[in-house]
Design a protein around this motif. Structure first.
Motif, PDB file in Angstrom:
ATOM      1  N   GLY A  80       8.170  19.835  -2.258  1.00 28.37           N
ATOM      2  CA  GLY A  80       7.912  19.807  -0.828  1.00 28.37           C
ATOM      3  C   GLY A  80       6.469  19.599  -0.421  1.00 28.37           C
ATOM      4  O   GLY A  80       6.151  19.596   0.772  1.00 28.37           O
ATOM      5  N   ASP A  81       5.567  19.416  -1.390  1.00 30.52           N
ATOM      6  CA  ASP A  81       4.181  19.133  -1.043  1.00 30.52           C
ATOM      7  C   ASP A  81       4.057  17.711  -0.513  1.00 30.52           C
ATOM      8  O   ASP A  81       4.743  16.807  -1.001  1.00 30.52           O
ATOM      9  N   THR A  82       3.189  17.524   0.468  1.00 27.81           N
ATOM     10  CA  THR A  82       3.047  16.202   1.089  1.00 27.81           C
ATOM     11  C   THR A  82       1.625  15.668   0.966  1.00 27.81           C
ATOM     12  O   THR A  82       0.660  16.436   0.925  1.00 27.81           O
ATOM     13  N   LYS A  83       1.535  14.344   0.903  1.00 29.33           N
ATOM     14  CA  LYS A  83       0.241  13.663   0.842  1.00 29.33           C
ATOM     15  C   LYS A  83       0.334  12.429   1.719  1.00 29.33           C
ATOM     16  O   LYS A  83       1.405  11.819   1.833  1.00 29.33           O
ATOM     17  N   TYR A  84      -0.820  12.042   2.308  1.00 30.35           N
ATOM     18  CA  TYR A  84      -0.844  10.890   3.198  1.00 30.35           C
ATOM     19  C   TYR A  84      -2.078  10.038   2.946  1.00 30.35           C
ATOM     20  O   TYR A  84      -3.156  10.554   2.630  1.00 30.35           O
ATOM     21  N   ALA A  85      -1.912   8.757   3.148  1.00 34.08           N
ATOM     22  CA  ALA A  85      -3.066   7.873   3.176  1.00 34.08           C
ATOM     23  C   ALA A  85      -3.858   8.158   4.440  1.00 34.08           C
ATOM     24  O   ALA A  85      -3.292   8.561   5.470  1.00 34.08           O
ATOM     25  N   ASP A  86      -5.152   7.943   4.374  1.00 29.72           N
ATOM     26  CA  ASP A  86      -6.000   8.216   5.536  1.00 29.72           C
ATOM     27  C   ASP A  86      -5.558   7.418   6.754  1.00 29.72           C
ATOM     28  O   ASP A  86      -5.695   7.874   7.892  1.00 29.72           O
ATOM     29  N   SER A  87      -5.037   6.239   6.539  1.00 33.57           N
ATOM     30  CA  SER A  87      -4.660   5.358   7.644  1.00 33.57           C
ATOM     31  C   SER A  87      -3.520   5.910   8.497  1.00 33.57           C
ATOM     32  O   SER A  87      -3.334   5.484   9.642  1.00 33.57           O
ATOM     33  N   LYS A 118      -2.642   9.511   8.309  1.00 30.83           N
ATOM     34  CA  LYS A 118      -2.748  10.969   8.408  1.00 30.83           C
ATOM     35  C   LYS A 118      -2.871  11.400   9.867  1.00 30.83           C
ATOM     36  O   LYS A 118      -3.627  10.816  10.634  1.00 30.83           O
ATOM     37  N   GLY A 119      -2.085  12.397  10.240  1.00 35.84           N
ATOM     38  CA  GLY A 119      -2.103  12.888  11.609  1.00 35.84           C
ATOM     39  C   GLY A 119      -1.143  12.176  12.541  1.00 35.84           C
ATOM     40  O   GLY A 119      -0.887  12.651  13.653  1.00 35.84           O
ATOM     41  N   ASP A 161       0.829  -1.206   0.000  1.00 32.75           N
ATOM     42  CA  ASP A 161       0.000   0.000   0.000  1.00 32.75           C
ATOM     43  C   ASP A 161       0.861   1.252   0.000  1.00 32.75           C
ATOM     44  O   ASP A 161       1.864   1.323   0.723  1.00 32.75           O
ATOM     45  N   TRP A 162       0.442   2.244  -0.756  1.00 29.32           N
ATOM     46  CA  TRP A 162       1.052   3.567  -0.687  1.00 29.32           C
ATOM     47  C   TRP A 162       0.621   4.228   0.609  1.00 29.32           C
ATOM     48  O   TRP A 162      -0.551   4.130   1.005  1.00 29.32           O
ATOM     49  N   ILE A 163       1.551   4.921   1.275  1.00 30.09           N
ATOM     50  CA  ILE A 163       1.164   5.615   2.497  1.00 30.09           C
ATOM     51  C   ILE A 163       1.506   7.104   2.491  1.00 30.09           C
ATOM     52  O   ILE A 163       0.839   7.890   3.162  1.00 30.09           O
ATOM     53  N   SER A 164       2.532   7.519   1.737  1.00 31.03           N
ATOM     54  CA  SER A 164       2.871   8.932   1.781  1.00 31.03           C
ATOM     55  C   SER A 164       3.774   9.330   0.621  1.00 31.03           C
ATOM     56  O   SER A 164       4.545   8.509   0.127  1.00 31.03           O
ATOM     57  N   THR A 165       3.654  10.597   0.217  1.00 31.34           N
ATOM     58  CA  THR A 165       4.485  11.182  -0.830  1.00 31.34           C
ATOM     59  C   THR A 165       4.933  12.568  -0.426  1.00 31.34           C
ATOM     60  O   THR A 165       4.172  13.316   0.191  1.00 31.34           O
ATOM     61  N   ILE A 166       6.163  12.906  -0.780  1.00 25.43           N
ATOM     62  CA  ILE A 166       6.632  14.279  -0.725  1.00 25.43           C
ATOM     63  C   ILE A 166       7.177  14.600  -2.108  1.00 25.43           C
ATOM     64  O   ILE A 166       8.038  13.893  -2.627  1.00 25.43           O
ATOM     65  N   THR A 167       6.649  15.658  -2.709  1.00 25.51           N
ATOM     66  CA  THR A 167       7.059  15.999  -4.069  1.00 25.51           C
ATOM     67  C   THR A 167       8.399  16.725  -4.048  1.00 25.51           C
ATOM     68  O   THR A 167       8.904  17.130  -3.000  1.00 25.51           O
ATOM     69  N   ARG A 168       8.932  16.922  -5.240  1.00 22.74           N
ATOM     70  CA  ARG A 168      10.201  17.633  -5.342  1.00 22.74           C
ATOM     71  C   ARG A 168      10.058  19.078  -4.873  1.00 22.74           C
ATOM     72  O   ARG A 168      11.043  19.709  -4.502  1.00 22.74           O
TER      73      ARG A 168
END
Length: 117
Positions: A55-62, A64-65, A46-53
């Motif tokens: 610096g933007d970040t994204k998280y899976a709901d599982s 997050k926080g 499963d994907w859980i997190s990304t940080i772009t070049r």
């Protein structure tokens, strides 16, 4: 070819924290998005997190926080700070770089995180 190296996994109890690291020795990751995945034993990855070049970040709901992804551009290292760990966070964690130019590093062996009660 460059291969990713993950570290920082271990065995902890519920509620504790760990910080994972990922490096690509000798590789310039400035032009790459960086991701964390995890795979519990016997289950799919499963994907859980990304940080772009940028610096933007994204998280899976599982996660997050509770989890925080970051990168150190000076040394090209990717991090995952994991707080308030739960039993269901037990998995092998792997990093993946997606680069906008040239080739991306190969997957590494991952690092095992085991959370117990």
């Amino acid at each position: 070819h460059v291969r990713l190296v993950e570290s920082g996994g271990g065995s902890v109890e519920v509620g504790e924290s760990l910080r994972l690291s990922c490096t690509a020795p000798g590789f310039n990751a400035d032009n790459c998005d960086m991701n964390w995945f995890r795979q519990p034993e016997g289950k799919h990855r499963d994907w859980i997190s990304t940080i772009t070049r940028d610096g933007d970040t994204k998280y899976a709901d599982s996660v997050k926080g509770r989890f925080t992804i970051s990168r150190d551009k000076a040394n090209g290292t990717l991090y995952l700070q994991m707080n308030s760990l739960k039993l269901e966070d037990t998995a092998k964690y792997s990093c993946v770089y997606e680069c906008y130019s040239g080739s991306s590093p190969d997957w590494g062996d991952g690092t095992q995180v085991t959370v117990s009660s």
